[in-house]
Design an enzyme around this catalytic site. Structure first.
Site, PDB file in Angstrom:
ATOM      1  N   LEU A  91      19.769 -19.582 -25.088  1.00  0.00           N
ATOM      2  CA  LEU A  91      20.844 -19.030 -24.264  1.00  0.00           C
ATOM      3  C   LEU A  91      20.405 -18.921 -22.808  1.00  0.00           C
ATOM      4  O   LEU A  91      19.274 -18.517 -22.519  1.00  0.00           O
ATOM      5  CB  LEU A  91      21.268 -17.658 -24.781  1.00  0.00           C
ATOM      6  CG  LEU A  91      21.889 -17.610 -26.184  1.00  0.00           C
ATOM      7  CD1 LEU A  91      22.291 -16.181 -26.522  1.00  0.00           C
ATOM      8  CD2 LEU A  91      23.080 -18.542 -26.283  1.00  0.00           C
ATOM      9  N   GLY A 131      14.025 -16.919 -32.812  1.00  0.00           N
ATOM     10  CA  GLY A 131      13.383 -15.745 -32.210  1.00  0.00           C
ATOM     11  C   GLY A 131      14.022 -15.425 -30.875  1.00  0.00           C
ATOM     12  O   GLY A 131      14.348 -16.326 -30.103  1.00  0.00           O
ATOM     13  N   GLY A 132      14.219 -14.130 -30.583  1.00  0.00           N
ATOM     14  CA  GLY A 132      14.816 -13.752 -29.308  1.00  0.00           C
ATOM     15  C   GLY A 132      16.215 -14.323 -29.181  1.00  0.00           C
ATOM     16  O   GLY A 132      17.089 -14.100 -30.011  1.00  0.00           O
ATOM     17  N   ASP A 133      16.431 -15.088 -28.098  1.00  0.00           N
ATOM     18  CA  ASP A 133      17.737 -15.725 -27.882  1.00  0.00           C
ATOM     19  C   ASP A 133      17.666 -17.224 -28.165  1.00  0.00           C
ATOM     20  O   ASP A 133      18.432 -18.006 -27.603  1.00  0.00           O
ATOM     21  CB  ASP A 133      18.203 -15.487 -26.443  1.00  0.00           C
ATOM     22  CG  ASP A 133      17.214 -16.039 -25.420  1.00  0.00           C
ATOM     23  OD1 ASP A 133      16.038 -16.256 -25.790  1.00  0.00           O
ATOM     24  OD2 ASP A 133      17.609 -16.275 -24.265  1.00  0.00           O
ATOM     25  N   GLU A 134      16.750 -17.632 -29.055  1.00  0.00           N
ATOM     26  CA  GLU A 134      16.577 -19.042 -29.403  1.00  0.00           C
ATOM     27  C   GLU A 134      17.063 -19.297 -30.835  1.00  0.00           C
ATOM     28  O   GLU A 134      16.785 -18.510 -31.741  1.00  0.00           O
ATOM     29  CB  GLU A 134      15.108 -19.451 -29.281  1.00  0.00           C
ATOM     30  CG  GLU A 134      14.564 -19.324 -27.864  1.00  0.00           C
ATOM     31  CD  GLU A 134      13.076 -19.599 -27.797  1.00  0.00           C
ATOM     32  OE1 GLU A 134      12.574 -19.884 -26.700  1.00  0.00           O
ATOM     33  OE2 GLU A 134      12.408 -19.522 -28.855  1.00  0.00           O
TER      34      GLU A 134
END
Length: 349
Positions: A91, A131-134
């Site tokens: 993102l 993970g995170g925004d991935e």
């Protein structure tokens, strides 16, 4: 006294009955509680089994499950001889959303993106949170490589529409990198690494960028469509090999031409006769040599075109520099020979 004994025995039997009834009630309650606990434990076990491999926030597949799915897809693709693609979705400007609106809003955006991705791809495809925004997307059984680009473009459009549902996220977008099996890599981890690298190539294009994995190429020089239209590396190698063989044949032809010129020179020296014969031969020789000179100086001649092709070769092998040097040297030798041959004829003219 006897009546007192009878009353005492009756009272004792009554107390024992009450105790037995109370014990039975406690046993029944304990049995019901144990049954309820057992049912709750079974439900918890089923829920745990169902959610193994899922991301707790988005309910998408997690890294472990996604890696296992990619490995299975590779095995299937090898057996069927089909394509598959891995899309690495990151993102854009997600940190600004967290900083401006808080992590609760950020989590809400991640859940919305997850549903958006699921709605865009096929049911047979796998969407996972890396993970995170991935996010990672596995596209299995592709009919053609271009289908991966079509899906990536649909994802960008869907994210834009999803972000527009709230005025704060109208510019919601993602950078998407694409790797292809077996063109780019042959293992699950390598495919993910290639897609990750392609995603960073896409980020260099700006928000909403899409990039295929391209080895040893500036990603800003090629759009995704140009990458699809570009000749594959194997085809370039085959073309280079064919060109080397063609240059070898042309080299032999040039060698034969040089021998013909030498024979012509010897012929001129041995057949020098009367003046009329000399003039006739000189005229024919001049025409021949002028034609040869024009051919060598013609930019569309086979030799010159071969030289240009060599200068533009994208995948030069060890033979290419030697072939170019050989052609250049032979061209210079031929020009020198023609100048020597033309010199006495021009003097006579």
């Amino acid at each position: 006294m006897l009546q007192d004994v009878v009353r005492a025995e009756s009272f004792l039997d009554h107390n024992q009955s009450l105790q037995l009834l109370e014990a039975n009630e406690q046993l029944l309650l304990s049995s019901l509680v144990a049954q309820a606990d057992n049912q709750s434990a079974l439900q918890a076990l089923d829920e745990a089994a169902r959610t193994v491999g899922l991301d707790p926030l988005t309910k998408l597949a997690n890294r472990t499950l996604a890696l296992d799915r990619i490995k299975q897809a590779i095995t299937h693709a090898e057996r069927q001889g089909t394509w598959l693609a891995v899309l690495f979705v990151d993102l854009d400007k997600f940190k600004q959303i967290n900083d401006s609106f808080g992590h609760a809003v950020g989590d809400q955006v991640l859940r919305r993106v997850a549903q958006c991705l699921l709605a865009t791809v096929r049911q047979s495809d796998t969407v996972s949170r890396h993970g995170g925004d991935e996010f990672l997307i596995l596209l299995d059984n592709l009919a053609k490589i271009e289908d991966a680009l079509v899906i990536a473009e649909k994802i960008e459009e869907a994210l834009l529409v999803s972000g527009g549902e709230e005025n704060s996220f109208e510019d919601l977008s993602a950078s998407i990198g694409i790797s292809i099996f077996p063109r780019d890599a042959e293992t699950a981890s390598d495919l993910i690494a290639c897609a990750d690298q392609a995603m960073y190539m896409a980020k260099r294009q700006g928000p909403g960028g899409i990039s295929f994995f391209v080895d040893d190429t500036d990603p800003l020089e090629l759009s995704p469509r140009q990458v699809l239209d570009a000749t594959p590396k194997q085809a370039l190698q085959e073309r280079s090999k064919a060109m080397a063989q063609q240059l070898k044949r042309q080299s032999k032809e040039l060698e034969l031409l040089r021998e013909a010129h030498q024979q012509l020179l010897l012929s001129l020296e041995s057949t020098w006769g009367p003046q009329t014969t000399v003039q006739s031969q000189s005229t024919r020789q001049a025409e021949l040599l002028v034609n040869i000179s024009a051919e060598l100086n013609d930019p569309h001649s086979a030799i010159r075109m071969a030289m240009v092709a060599l200068d533009r070769a994208q995948d030069e092998g060890p033979l290419t520099p030697r072939a170019r040097a050989m052609l250049l040297q032979q061209t210079l030798d031929l020009r020198e020979l023609i100048n020597v041959l033309l010199h006495p004829i021009r003097n006579q003219a």
